[in-house]
Enzyme design. Sequence first.
Site, mmCIF file in Angstrom:
data_model
loop_
_atom_site.group_PDB
_atom_site.id
_atom_site.type_symbol
_atom_site.label_atom_id
_atom_site.label_comp_id
_atom_site.label_asym_id
_atom_site.label_seq_id
_atom_site.Cartn_x
_atom_site.Cartn_y
_atom_site.Cartn_z
ATOM 1 C CG ASP A 20 22.240 -38.534 -2.751
ATOM 2 O OD1 ASP A 20 22.599 -37.415 -2.306
ATOM 3 O OD2 ASP A 20 21.054 -38.811 -2.996
ATOM 4 C CG HIS A 37 29.964 -32.019 0.872
ATOM 5 N ND1 HIS A 37 29.108 -32.889 0.248
ATOM 6 C CD2 HIS A 37 29.299 -30.819 0.932
ATOM 7 C CE1 HIS A 37 27.974 -32.253 -0.059
ATOM 8 N NE2 HIS A 37 28.066 -31.001 0.359
ATOM 9 C CG LEU A 131 41.252 -47.191 -10.217
ATOM 10 C CD1 LEU A 131 40.084 -47.991 -10.782
ATOM 11 C CD2 LEU A 131 41.103 -47.095 -8.695
HETATM 12 C C1 FPP Z 1 25.658 -35.442 -2.819
HETATM 13 O O1 FPP Z 1 25.264 -35.468 -1.460
HETATM 14 C C2 FPP Z 1 27.096 -35.249 -2.914
HETATM 15 C C3 FPP Z 1 27.705 -34.178 -3.513
HETATM 16 C C4 FPP Z 1 26.955 -33.106 -4.158
HETATM 17 C C5 FPP Z 1 29.170 -34.018 -3.504
HETATM 18 C C6 FPP Z 1 29.987 -35.261 -3.560
HETATM 19 C C7 FPP Z 1 31.347 -34.956 -3.050
HETATM 20 C C8 FPP Z 1 32.105 -35.763 -2.279
HETATM 21 C C9 FPP Z 1 31.723 -37.150 -1.918
HETATM 22 C C10 FPP Z 1 33.408 -35.342 -1.698
HETATM 23 C C11 FPP Z 1 34.382 -34.778 -2.612
HETATM 24 C C12 FPP Z 1 34.878 -35.713 -3.638
HETATM 25 C C13 FPP Z 1 36.138 -35.655 -4.099
HETATM 26 C C14 FPP Z 1 36.531 -36.512 -5.225
HETATM 27 C C15 FPP Z 1 37.121 -34.777 -3.493
HETATM 28 P P1 FPP Z 1 24.243 -34.374 -0.925
HETATM 29 O O2 FPP Z 1 25.008 -33.220 -0.436
HETATM 30 O O3 FPP Z 1 23.243 -34.042 -1.994
HETATM 31 O O4 FPP Z 1 23.546 -35.160 0.245
HETATM 32 P P2 FPP Z 1 22.038 -35.016 0.748
HETATM 33 O O5 FPP Z 1 21.163 -35.520 -0.373
HETATM 34 O O6 FPP Z 1 22.002 -35.905 1.949
HETATM 35 O O7 FPP Z 1 21.811 -33.569 1.074
#
Ligand code: FPP
Length: 240
Positions: A20, A37, A131
Site C-alpha cells: 500500500d 505503481h 521461491l
Molecule cells: C495500493 O496502493 C497498491 C495497488 C492497488 C497496486 C499494487 C501494484 C504494484 C505495487 C505494482 C505492480 C505489481 C506487479 C507485480 C507488477 P494505492 O494505490 O492504494 O496507494 P494509496 O493508498 O497511497 O493511494
Amino acid sequence: MDNRLPIPSPLPRHVACIMDGNGRWAKSRGMMRHKGHRAGADAVNRILDSCLEAGIPWLTLYAFSSENWCRPRVEVEALMHLLHEFLKKEIKTLMSKDIRLHAIGDLSRLPEKTSILLQNTIDQTAGNTSLNLVLALSYGSRAEILRAVRKIAEESRNGKLDPSDITEELFCSHLYTSGMPDPDLLIRTSGENRISNFLLWQISYSEIHVTDTLWPDFTKEDFFEALRDYAGRQRRFGGV
Ligand code: FPP
C-alpha cells in the site's frame, strides 16, 4: 560492497504483503498515481531478491484487488499495463533466479492478452523451486470463500460428498490457495491497520507487521526489519 544482513531466525515460510501507499508516494512528489505503481513494481523486484537472500520459499503479493476494478479507468489500465510489462520483462529474471509464478483471484476478468501471458509464465516457471511468487490479481477474499462454498454445495448436491466430509482441509482445497502454506507473516506498508479483504481464511494465525513506509520506498532493510519483528514473536496458535 557486500550489503548482506544477518538472517533472523526463525524465518517465516510464507510472507504475504499488502503493497500500500503507491498513490501517496506519487502525490508527495507531484506525480501521477501510475508513477507510484511503477515505482512499486521496482520494490517488488527488491523484495523478490530479499526473499531469495533470506531463503523464504513463499511470497504472496496483493497486486490488484477485486475492488480495484472500481478505480478510474486510466488507473486500472495503467495497472494492467504494468502487470503485462512485468510479466514480459521479468520472465528472464524468474527463470534465472529459479522463481515459480502462481496467481490467485478471478483471472477471467484480466485483459485476454495479459491472461494468456500470465498462464504462459506460470507454465514456463512451473519447474522452478527456489521461491514461489503468488500474485493476487483481481482477488477478493470474500469472493474466494463464496466460490469455495458454491463448489462444495455443488459437490454435495451431486452426491460427491456428504456434509460430514466438510473439514477445514476440504474447505482449503477449494480455495484459490489450495496446496499453498498459510502465510506466517503479513506485512502491510503505509501505516494502515486494515486487512482489506486479503486472505481472510489463510491469515487466521499470521503475525502482522505494519510499517509506515510507503510501498515504493520499501527496501531490503525494511523487509529484514519485518523478519526480525517476526522472529521475536511467540506464536501460540491459541494454546498457552
Ligand atoms: C495500493 O496502493 C497498491 C495497488 C492497488 C497496486 C499494487 C501494484 C504494484 C505495487 C505494482 C505492480 C505489481 C506487479 C507485480 C507488477 P494505492 O494505490 O492504494 O496507494 P494509496 O493508498 O497511497 O493511494
